[in-house]
Write a protein that holds these residues in place. Structure first.
Motif, PDB file in Angstrom:
ATOM      1  N   PRO A   1       0.814  -1.229   0.000  1.00 31.23           N
ATOM      2  CA  PRO A   1       0.000   0.000   0.000  1.00 31.23           C
ATOM      3  C   PRO A   1       0.842   1.270   0.000  1.00 31.23           C
ATOM      4  O   PRO A   1       0.501   2.251  -0.667  1.00 31.23           O
ATOM      5  N   VAL A   2       1.955   1.252   0.730  1.00 29.39           N
ATOM      6  CA  VAL A   2       2.855   2.411   0.753  1.00 29.39           C
ATOM      7  C   VAL A   2       3.573   2.551  -0.580  1.00 29.39           C
ATOM      8  O   VAL A   2       3.688   3.650  -1.143  1.00 29.39           O
ATOM      9  N   PHE A   3       4.062   1.437  -1.118  1.00 30.52           N
ATOM     10  CA  PHE A   3       4.754   1.464  -2.408  1.00 30.52           C
ATOM     11  C   PHE A   3       3.846   2.054  -3.495  1.00 30.52           C
ATOM     12  O   PHE A   3       4.271   2.870  -4.319  1.00 30.52           O
TER      13      PHE A   3
ATOM     14  N   SER B   1       5.971  -0.482   9.587  1.00 33.63           N
ATOM     15  CA  SER B   1       5.314  -1.680  10.148  1.00 33.63           C
ATOM     16  C   SER B   1       6.275  -2.500  10.995  1.00 33.63           C
ATOM     17  O   SER B   1       6.254  -3.737  10.992  1.00 33.63           O
ATOM     18  N   ALA B   2       7.121  -1.821  11.744  1.00 33.15           N
ATOM     19  CA  ALA B   2       8.146  -2.503  12.540  1.00 33.15           C
ATOM     20  C   ALA B   2       7.562  -3.071  13.832  1.00 33.15           C
ATOM     21  O   ALA B   2       6.660  -2.484  14.431  1.00 33.15           O
ATOM     22  N   THR B   3       8.083  -4.204  14.229  1.00 31.01           N
ATOM     23  CA  THR B   3       7.771  -4.771  15.543  1.00 31.01           C
ATOM     24  C   THR B   3       9.068  -5.156  16.227  1.00 31.01           C
ATOM     25  O   THR B   3      10.005  -5.634  15.585  1.00 31.01           O
ATOM     26  N   PHE B   4       9.120  -4.937  17.521  1.00 28.29           N
ATOM     27  CA  PHE B   4      10.318  -5.260  18.291  1.00 28.29           C
ATOM     28  C   PHE B   4       9.928  -6.032  19.546  1.00 28.29           C
ATOM     29  O   PHE B   4       8.839  -5.842  20.095  1.00 28.29           O
TER      30      PHE B   4
ATOM     31  N   SER C   1      -0.746   7.511   7.556  1.00 30.65           N
ATOM     32  CA  SER C   1       0.195   8.124   8.501  1.00 30.65           C
ATOM     33  C   SER C   1       1.587   8.264   7.889  1.00 30.65           C
ATOM     34  O   SER C   1       2.252   9.291   8.054  1.00 30.65           O
ATOM     35  N   ILE C   2       2.021   7.234   7.176  1.00 29.12           N
ATOM     36  CA  ILE C   2       3.365   7.244   6.584  1.00 29.12           C
ATOM     37  C   ILE C   2       3.453   8.270   5.452  1.00 29.12           C
ATOM     38  O   ILE C   2       4.412   9.041   5.366  1.00 29.12           O
ATOM     39  N   ILE C   3       2.443   8.296   4.594  1.00 30.92           N
ATOM     40  CA  ILE C   3       2.447   9.234   3.468  1.00 30.92           C
ATOM     41  C   ILE C   3       2.335  10.679   3.968  1.00 30.92           C
ATOM     42  O   ILE C   3       2.987  11.582   3.434  1.00 30.92           O
ATOM     43  N   GLU C   4       1.544  10.889   4.992  1.00 31.86           N
ATOM     44  CA  GLU C   4       1.435  12.243   5.562  1.00 31.86           C
ATOM     45  C   GLU C   4       2.760  12.700   6.139  1.00 31.86           C
ATOM     46  O   GLU C   4       3.130  13.877   6.028  1.00 31.86           O
TER      47      GLU C   4
ATOM     48  N   SER D   1       7.033   6.617  15.798  1.00 35.88           N
ATOM     49  CA  SER D   1       5.607   6.798  16.034  1.00 35.88           C
ATOM     50  C   SER D   1       4.869   5.494  15.759  1.00 35.88           C
ATOM     51  O   SER D   1       5.345   4.637  15.008  1.00 35.88           O
ATOM     52  N   VAL D   2       3.725   5.344  16.380  1.00 37.01           N
ATOM     53  CA  VAL D   2       2.887   4.163  16.175  1.00 37.01           C
ATOM     54  C   VAL D   2       1.928   4.458  15.024  1.00 37.01           C
ATOM     55  O   VAL D   2       1.022   5.280  15.160  1.00 37.01           O
ATOM     56  N   SER D   3       2.147   3.807  13.913  1.00 40.76           N
ATOM     57  CA  SER D   3       1.264   4.000  12.758  1.00 40.76           C
ATOM     58  C   SER D   3       0.275   2.858  12.621  1.00 40.76           C
ATOM     59  O   SER D   3      -0.764   2.984  11.989  1.00 40.76           O
ATOM     60  N   GLY D   4       0.619   1.709  13.216  1.00 48.31           N
ATOM     61  CA  GLY D   4      -0.156   0.504  12.987  1.00 48.31           C
ATOM     62  C   GLY D   4       0.485  -0.328  11.887  1.00 48.31           C
ATOM     63  O   GLY D   4       1.600  -0.056  11.444  1.00 48.31           O
ATOM     64  N   ASP D   5      -0.243  -1.315  11.438  1.00 47.37           N
ATOM     65  CA  ASP D   5       0.274  -2.295  10.480  1.00 47.37           C
ATOM     66  C   ASP D   5      -0.345  -2.052   9.110  1.00 47.37           C
ATOM     67  O   ASP D   5      -1.572  -2.080   8.956  1.00 47.37           O
ATOM     68  N   THR D   6       0.490  -1.826   8.102  1.00 44.41           N
ATOM     69  CA  THR D   6      -0.006  -1.579   6.744  1.00 44.41           C
ATOM     70  C   THR D   6      -0.708  -2.795   6.138  1.00 44.41           C
ATOM     71  O   THR D   6      -1.385  -2.665   5.117  1.00 44.41           O
ATOM     72  N   ARG D   7      -0.574  -3.945   6.758  1.00 49.21           N
ATOM     73  CA  ARG D   7      -1.279  -5.127   6.239  1.00 49.21           C
ATOM     74  C   ARG D   7      -2.792  -4.934   6.263  1.00 49.21           C
ATOM     75  O   ARG D   7      -3.511  -5.478   5.410  1.00 49.21           O
ATOM     76  N   TYR D   8      -3.286  -4.166   7.236  1.00 48.34           N
ATOM     77  CA  TYR D   8      -4.733  -3.933   7.309  1.00 48.34           C
ATOM     78  C   TYR D   8      -5.211  -3.122   6.112  1.00 48.34           C
ATOM     79  O   TYR D   8      -6.307  -3.355   5.585  1.00 48.34           O
TER      80      TYR D   8
END
Length: 414
Positions: A66-68, A151-154, A404-407, A198-205
């Motif tokens: 979606p970001v690409f 979409s990072a998780t740690f 969120s990422i595009i903004e 920042s917490v954007s959430g997961d782009t998979r949704y």
């Protein structure tokens, strides 16, 4: 640590080349990586403006898509270089329309990093979820290139957060900004002194939500379903087969249809499945559209149709978690408002834990538990519909990471 890591990369390279003689998948990676620089020289010129998107494998590609797509639309004159580390990602998506060229990422050495970045000279770099390659990131940082991790998780047990993990920890600071899936990941990153997070959430949704906006018609599945209650087994492994085949065999005289989409689609595996099933069974590779409605079981032994096949199901079982191979994508059936059944080895999948808590996903650990929940979902339609709607609502609630990422990027145009 840095010297040890670099030595380890060189040793791994020798091992992979040796093992590739006996392993087809490893050989694809070895050959593919040997061609990367030549292909980049052919497709990218010094005058080109480029974006570099990196994904470990197929799952990360789908996650970042979606970001690409939005970046491609927003900057149509930029050439896009798409890299993969795993053959399972590259071989399936090497012809992706999102990219001008797809390549294997060379192994993480200083020289490889310098040569790769010299050839690609990207205006923006996007890494998806993980695949933190410190030599590449060190070179990115030295060149002051713009790089994002999305979409990072740690997790606390990762090397970034250990006393010995300084080299890996420092690599994270090459990213201009890190977008995490959850608050706990953000807190971990802030704990090492990284503040641009920042917490954007997961782009998979966002990715799976797009599935509702496209044509999901599969005529062969529609004909096979024949308006009967249909259960789909998605991305199944032998451990999953052992759970659901007895159920299929016990439903020979019931008006229920079954779709099996196995992870392994080799003819020998399909033949093995057919031999265990006592009802009339047809596979995609040998179907006849004139008789599909007469079969009780359909084996989807092909790639690329599972996400659309969920559109025709009433109940979904998603494989991988009854064994130790790892749970497959549960968001794809969730977006179609399906109740979902999975195995009990899903503790590393937060979306599964949350959907189970919400009441739309059911975890089983044995045959009896599986039979009980499947029969309940078959016989109690209001319960089935309500459970599926809870999953759909969960997807809707978690959309928006891409925006969120595009903004963020819009505030500092490329």
């Amino acid at each position: 640590m840095k010297t040890l890591y670099s030595s380890g990369i060189h040793i791994a390279n020798l091992f992979i080349k040796g093992a590739s003689i006996f392993n087809k998948k490893l050989k694809l990676g070895v050959v593919g990586r040997s061609e990367t620089f030549t292909r980049l020289k052919t497709h990218i010129s010094e005058k080109d403006r480029t974006f570099w998107f990196h994904c470990a494998s197929l799952g990360e590609y789908e996650q970042g898509l979606p970001v690409f797509q939005q970046l491609k639309e927003k900057y149509p004159t930029h050439k896009i270089v798409l890299s993969f580390f795993s053959p399972s990602g590259y071989e399936i998506r090497k012809d992706s329309p999102i990219a001008d060229i797809a390549v294997y990422l060379p192994l993480d050495t200083k020289n490889n990093a310098k040569q790769f970045l010299d050839l690609v000279h990207p205006d923006l770099i996007v890494f998806v979820k993980y695949d933190i390659w410190p030599n590449f990131l060190e070179e990115i940082q030295q060149r002051q290139l713009r790089a994002l991790l999305i979409s990072a998780t740690f997790r606390a047990e990762q090397s970034f957060f250990k006393s010995y993990g300084g080299f890996m920890r420092n690599a994270l600071f090459a990213f201009e900004h890190i977008f995490t899936q959850d608050e706990s990941s953000k807190i971990l990153i802030e704990g090492i002194g990284y503040s641009s997070v920042s917490v954007s959430g997961d782009t998979r949704y966002d990715r799976v939500s797009h599935q509702l906006n496209i044509d999901n018609t599969l005529t062969h599945i529609e004909t096979f379903k024949d308006n009967q209650t249909t259960i789909i087994f998605g991305s199944s492994w032998p451990e999953d087969d052992a759970i659901f085949i007895p159920l299929i065999n016990s439903c020979k005289n019931k008006d229920i249809k079954f779709i099996i989409a196995p992870h392994n689609i080799k003819p020998s595996y399909t033949k093995s499945l057919v031999s265990q099933i006592e009802s009339d069974t047809v596979s995609y590779t040998n179907m006849s559209s004139n008789t599909l409605q007469d079969y009780k079981v359909f084996i989807l032994d092909t790639i690329g149709q599972l996400s659309k096949a969920y559109h025709y199901a009433d109940i979904a079982y998603v494989g991988g978690a009854i064994g130790k191979t790892g749970l497959h994508n549960i968001l794809e059936p969730a977006v179609f408002s399906l109740p979902i059944v999975i195995g009990n080895n899903h503790k590393k999948f937060p979306e599964a834990m949350k959907m189970q808590k919400n009441g739309g996903l059911f975890s089983i650990s044995n045959q009896k538990e599986f039979n009980d929940i499947i029969h309940t979902l078959i016989e109690d339609q209001p319960f089935r519909v309500k459970s599926g709607q809870l999953n759909s609502d969960y997807i809707t609630l978690h959309k928006g990471a891409t925006t969120s990422i595009i903004e963020y990027l819009s505030r500092a145009p490329l």
